[in-house]
Every structure is written in C-alpha cells, then in structure tokens.
Design a protein around this motif. Sequence first.
Motif, PDB file in Angstrom:
ATOM      1  N   VAL A 159       0.841  -1.196   0.000  1.00 17.79           N
ATOM      2  CA  VAL A 159       0.000   0.000   0.000  1.00 17.79           C
ATOM      3  C   VAL A 159       0.877   1.248   0.000  1.00 17.79           C
ATOM      4  O   VAL A 159       1.696   1.448   0.903  1.00 17.79           O
ATOM      5  CB  VAL A 159      -0.928   0.020   1.234  1.00 17.79           C
ATOM      6  N   ARG A 160       0.695   2.066  -1.006  1.00 16.52           N
ATOM      7  CA  ARG A 160       1.476   3.292  -1.092  1.00 16.52           C
ATOM      8  C   ARG A 160       0.598   4.497  -0.744  1.00 16.52           C
ATOM      9  O   ARG A 160      -0.612   4.483  -0.941  1.00 16.52           O
ATOM     10  CB  ARG A 160       2.085   3.471  -2.481  1.00 16.52           C
ATOM     11  N   THR A 161       1.236   5.517  -0.204  1.00 17.54           N
ATOM     12  CA  THR A 161       0.543   6.767   0.096  1.00 17.54           C
ATOM     13  C   THR A 161       1.024   7.830  -0.878  1.00 17.54           C
ATOM     14  O   THR A 161       1.894   7.591  -1.723  1.00 17.54           O
ATOM     15  CB  THR A 161       0.841   7.232   1.534  1.00 17.54           C
ATOM     16  N   VAL A 162       0.484   9.040  -0.741  1.00 16.11           N
ATOM     17  CA  VAL A 162       0.952  10.147  -1.584  1.00 16.11           C
ATOM     18  C   VAL A 162       2.388  10.502  -1.246  1.00 16.11           C
ATOM     19  O   VAL A 162       3.075  11.139  -2.049  1.00 16.11           O
ATOM     20  CB  VAL A 162       0.046  11.387  -1.418  1.00 16.11           C
ATOM     21  N   HIS A 163       2.856  10.088  -0.060  1.00 14.55           N
ATOM     22  CA  HIS A 163       4.236  10.371   0.337  1.00 14.55           C
ATOM     23  C   HIS A 163       5.224   9.331  -0.177  1.00 14.55           C
ATOM     24  O   HIS A 163       6.401   9.632  -0.374  1.00 14.55           O
ATOM     25  CB  HIS A 163       4.353  10.401   1.869  1.00 14.55           C
ATOM     26  N   SER A 164       4.785   8.095  -0.358  1.00 13.28           N
ATOM     27  CA  SER A 164       5.692   6.987  -0.643  1.00 13.28           C
ATOM     28  C   SER A 164       6.470   7.214  -1.932  1.00 13.28           C
ATOM     29  O   SER A 164       5.885   7.512  -2.983  1.00 13.28           O
ATOM     30  CB  SER A 164       4.909   5.671  -0.758  1.00 13.28           C
ATOM     31  N   ASN A 165       7.796   7.071  -1.860  1.00 13.35           N
ATOM     32  CA  ASN A 165       8.584   7.227  -3.079  1.00 13.35           C
ATOM     33  C   ASN A 165       8.603   5.917  -3.872  1.00 13.35           C
ATOM     34  O   ASN A 165       8.361   4.830  -3.335  1.00 13.35           O
ATOM     35  CB  ASN A 165       9.998   7.732  -2.779  1.00 13.35           C
ATOM     36  N   ASP A 166       8.881   6.054  -5.165  1.00 15.36           N
ATOM     37  CA  ASP A 166       8.822   4.896  -6.049  1.00 15.36           C
ATOM     38  C   ASP A 166       9.814   3.812  -5.658  1.00 15.36           C
ATOM     39  O   ASP A 166       9.525   2.615  -5.792  1.00 15.36           O
ATOM     40  CB  ASP A 166       9.079   5.327  -7.501  1.00 15.36           C
ATOM     41  N   SER A 167      10.992   4.210  -5.169  1.00 17.54           N
ATOM     42  CA  SER A 167      12.009   3.216  -4.840  1.00 17.54           C
ATOM     43  C   SER A 167      11.588   2.358  -3.651  1.00 17.54           C
ATOM     44  O   SER A 167      11.844   1.149  -3.633  1.00 17.54           O
ATOM     45  CB  SER A 167      13.355   3.896  -4.562  1.00 17.54           C
ATOM     46  N   SER A 168      10.933   2.946  -2.667  1.00 19.49           N
ATOM     47  CA  SER A 168      10.475   2.167  -1.513  1.00 19.49           C
ATOM     48  C   SER A 168       9.379   1.183  -1.921  1.00 19.49           C
ATOM     49  O   SER A 168       9.362   0.035  -1.470  1.00 19.49           O
ATOM     50  CB  SER A 168       9.955   3.101  -0.416  1.00 19.49           C
ATOM     51  N   VAL A 169       8.461   1.635  -2.765  1.00 25.09           N
ATOM     52  CA  VAL A 169       7.394   0.752  -3.235  1.00 25.09           C
ATOM     53  C   VAL A 169       7.974  -0.385  -4.069  1.00 25.09           C
ATOM     54  O   VAL A 169       7.617  -1.562  -3.883  1.00 25.09           O
ATOM     55  CB  VAL A 169       6.351   1.545  -4.048  1.00 25.09           C
ATOM     56  N   ALA A 170       8.894  -0.049  -4.972  1.00 28.63           N
ATOM     57  CA  ALA A 170       9.502  -1.076  -5.826  1.00 28.63           C
ATOM     58  C   ALA A 170      10.307  -2.072  -5.001  1.00 28.63           C
ATOM     59  O   ALA A 170      10.277  -3.282  -5.259  1.00 28.63           O
ATOM     60  CB  ALA A 170      10.393  -0.408  -6.875  1.00 28.63           C
ATOM     61  N   ALA A 171      11.018  -1.582  -3.998  1.00 27.22           N
ATOM     62  CA  ALA A 171      11.841  -2.455  -3.173  1.00 27.22           C
ATOM     63  C   ALA A 171      10.994  -3.418  -2.361  1.00 27.22           C
ATOM     64  O   ALA A 171      11.309  -4.610  -2.251  1.00 27.22           O
ATOM     65  CB  ALA A 171      12.723  -1.620  -2.245  1.00 27.22           C
ATOM     66  N   THR A 172       9.889  -2.923  -1.785  1.00 26.51           N
ATOM     67  CA  THR A 172       9.040  -3.810  -0.991  1.00 26.51           C
ATOM     68  C   THR A 172       8.309  -4.812  -1.881  1.00 26.51           C
ATOM     69  O   THR A 172       8.125  -5.978  -1.498  1.00 26.51           O
ATOM     70  CB  THR A 172       8.036  -3.006  -0.149  1.00 26.51           C
ATOM     71  N   ARG A 173       7.934  -4.378  -3.048  1.00 29.12           N
ATOM     72  CA  ARG A 173       7.298  -5.321  -3.981  1.00 29.12           C
ATOM     73  C   ARG A 173       8.284  -6.420  -4.365  1.00 29.12           C
ATOM     74  O   ARG A 173       7.924  -7.611  -4.405  1.00 29.12           O
ATOM     75  CB  ARG A 173       6.820  -4.577  -5.231  1.00 29.12           C
ATOM     76  N   HIS A 174       9.516  -6.042  -4.616  1.00 30.83           N
ATOM     77  CA  HIS A 174      10.553  -7.019  -4.961  1.00 30.83           C
ATOM     78  C   HIS A 174      10.792  -7.973  -3.790  1.00 30.83           C
ATOM     79  O   HIS A 174      10.958  -9.189  -3.983  1.00 30.83           O
ATOM     80  CB  HIS A 174      11.841  -6.282  -5.329  1.00 30.83           C
ATOM     81  N   PHE A 175      10.799  -7.445  -2.583  1.00 28.24           N
ATOM     82  CA  PHE A 175      10.964  -8.254  -1.373  1.00 28.24           C
ATOM     83  C   PHE A 175       9.873  -9.316  -1.287  1.00 28.24           C
ATOM     84  O   PHE A 175      10.143 -10.496  -1.025  1.00 28.24           O
ATOM     85  CB  PHE A 175      10.926  -7.336  -0.150  1.00 28.24           C
ATOM     86  N   VAL A 176       8.638  -8.916  -1.496  1.00 29.92           N
ATOM     87  CA  VAL A 176       7.505  -9.839  -1.406  1.00 29.92           C
ATOM     88  C   VAL A 176       7.589 -10.908  -2.490  1.00 29.92           C
ATOM     89  O   VAL A 176       7.418 -12.108  -2.228  1.00 29.92           O
ATOM     90  CB  VAL A 176       6.176  -9.067  -1.520  1.00 29.92           C
ATOM     91  N   GLU A 177       7.877 -10.482  -3.704  1.00 36.31           N
ATOM     92  CA  GLU A 177       7.816 -11.383  -4.852  1.00 36.31           C
ATOM     93  C   GLU A 177       9.053 -12.275  -4.961  1.00 36.31           C
ATOM     94  O   GLU A 177       8.939 -13.496  -5.097  1.00 36.31           O
ATOM     95  CB  GLU A 177       7.644 -10.566  -6.129  1.00 36.31           C
ATOM     96  N   SER A 178      10.230 -11.662  -4.911  1.00 33.11           N
ATOM     97  CA  SER A 178      11.455 -12.404  -5.197  1.00 33.11           C
ATOM     98  C   SER A 178      12.025 -13.119  -3.979  1.00 33.11           C
ATOM     99  O   SER A 178      12.583 -14.209  -4.108  1.00 33.11           O
ATOM    100  CB  SER A 178      12.516 -11.462  -5.788  1.00 33.11           C
ATOM    101  N   LEU A 179      11.907 -12.508  -2.816  1.00 30.73           N
ATOM    102  CA  LEU A 179      12.480 -13.127  -1.629  1.00 30.73           C
ATOM    103  C   LEU A 179      11.482 -14.076  -0.956  1.00 30.73           C
ATOM    104  O   LEU A 179      11.815 -15.219  -0.651  1.00 30.73           O
ATOM    105  CB  LEU A 179      12.922 -12.059  -0.629  1.00 30.73           C
ATOM    106  N   LEU A 180      10.256 -13.614  -0.737  1.00 30.88           N
ATOM    107  CA  LEU A 180       9.274 -14.438  -0.042  1.00 30.88           C
ATOM    108  C   LEU A 180       8.520 -15.386  -0.974  1.00 30.88           C
ATOM    109  O   LEU A 180       7.876 -16.317  -0.511  1.00 30.88           O
ATOM    110  CB  LEU A 180       8.262 -13.550   0.692  1.00 30.88           C
ATOM    111  N   GLY A 181       8.553 -15.109  -2.278  1.00 28.75           N
ATOM    112  CA  GLY A 181       7.845 -15.962  -3.221  1.00 28.75           C
ATOM    113  C   GLY A 181       6.342 -15.806  -3.155  1.00 28.75           C
ATOM    114  O   GLY A 181       5.586 -16.710  -3.519  1.00 28.75           O
TER     115      GLY A 181
END
Length: 296
Positions: A159-181
């Motif tokens: 979940v992103r807010t109006v404050h969230s930067n693109d790199s933080s969103v991309a990094a957490t998405r990558h964490f969920v997908e690539s690391l946790l599967g």
Amino acid sequence: MGCQLSALTAVGVVGSGTMGRGIAESVLRAGVRVVLRDSSSNALSQARKHIESSMNRSVDRGHLSAQEVSVLLALLDPVETPASLSDCQLVIEAVPEILEIKLAVLASIEDHVSHSAVIASNTSSIPITRLARALRNPSRFVGLHFFNPVARMPLVEVVRTVHSNDSSVAATRHFVESLLGKSPIVIGDRPGFLVNALLIPLLLAAARMLDSGYADAESIDASMRLGCGHPMGPLELSDFIGLDVVCAAADAMYAESRDPALVVPSNLRRLVEAGHLGAKSGHGFLSPKRTNGAEE
C-alpha cells in the motif's frame, strides 16, 4: 531502499503475535536473518516456540530437514530493545491494531534505523497515510498487509501513500515477490485497501442475515461454499479471522467512507462485547454451534 533486496541481510519485525511471528517465519524460510522485537520476553519465547513447532511440522512432511531447521532458527534474533533494529534494511511493524500504539512504535523504529531503511506497517485497516504522520520521513513508509496464516497465504498488499517514493514501493514489492515468493498487489491507500474492501461487507452481510432471521448460520455458510465455491462460509471465516478483528476493520473503514454496508450488525457487536471472539476464544458464530446468534 538504498540497497538491493537480493542483498538483504536483516529484516526487523516489531510485534511477535500471530501476524508478527508469521511474517518472521516467512522471512526466515527465505534464509534471511530476522530481528524479532517485542517488549515482552515471554511473548518472544512463545513466538520462537511457535516458529520452531511450525518448522518441525515441515520436517515431518519432508519439506525441510532437521539440519535446515536448525540453520534457519539460528537466523532468528529475538530482542526487547529497539536499538537492536539498527542494521535492518526493512522493518515491518506488526503490533495490535490500535492507532496510538502503532504511532509510538513507528516513531521508535525510525529513531533506531538508518536513513535508507524502509519502514512498513502490516495494518489491515488503519490508513497508511494516518500512520505516516509518526515519521519524519514518510517517503520511505509503505503498507505491507500480509494475510493469516502468513505461511500459507500467497497474497501481500503493498500500500502506497501520496508520500511513498517509487524506490520504496519497488523495493518492498521485490521483497515480497522475489524473496518471499508471494504475490504482491500494489494499491493506493483506500479504506480496507483491496481485499478487505471486498471481504468485510460480505462478512457483515452474512452476520446481518443471521441477525434478521433470514437464514440459519449453517445455511448461510453452505450457500457460499456450495453455491459459490468458497472454501469456507462467511460466518466460519469471521470466526477464524476473529470477530473482534472483523469489527475493528469494519469500524475503521466506516469511519473513512461512511458506507452503510460497513455498519456492524448488533449480533456481531454483542458477541465481541461478551468476549465471544470466534475460534480463538472457543465461542463465536459457529464455535460452539450457533443458530440465529444464540447458543444451542
């Protein structure tokens, strides 16, 4: 995030209850060190026992070896002090769904992590933007909404807010997908996010039908299992989630949207007030067996 998640060395999880220990176990199974923080040494001890027991069941099923479990458990670092989070590149808050507690915990996390660390909340119902006010730098803050049981549920809402930067969103998405599967869905900060925006009105509608005498509990649940292919009916699912959790989510979403579909029906409210919270308390819509909201 300031680092590639493929090179992640430590993830912090604050809160060692059902969701916290589930998140911690999922990260451990990916081979990454977990700093599990809780103010209660007893809660940390119980969380470790629960994680060890879960992993040992994987040994019984042939999914892990005893040696692998030993190696993974060695990556778990239970701590009581927030300063121990200092070397974590990602910290996930998973404390109870009480705004004031979450705000205090998030502020403490930011005080003890590096400027490049991403901070996330596992809240299921409190707006991420509201929680972001606890932080001096809200651009690195996102929602990471896992589902219970964490080990078996493949979806995570990012979940992103109006404050969230693109790199933080991309990094957490990558964490969920690539690391946790697991499968991430990125969504804006809306009441209930995506899953609860669909689910909570359904659960409340089932409780409302029961309250009005429209049908009995068994018929309501059977209609969704047999007619719609759901693995469990909405009343059984409410019991499983926790009736207090359903109420809290509905109240939080109603406060944001004023949608009448999110008004908690009286039978559900009374069960919660009586301490009948579903499976975890042994009493709920179906535990023990109930008809029209009354125990048989």
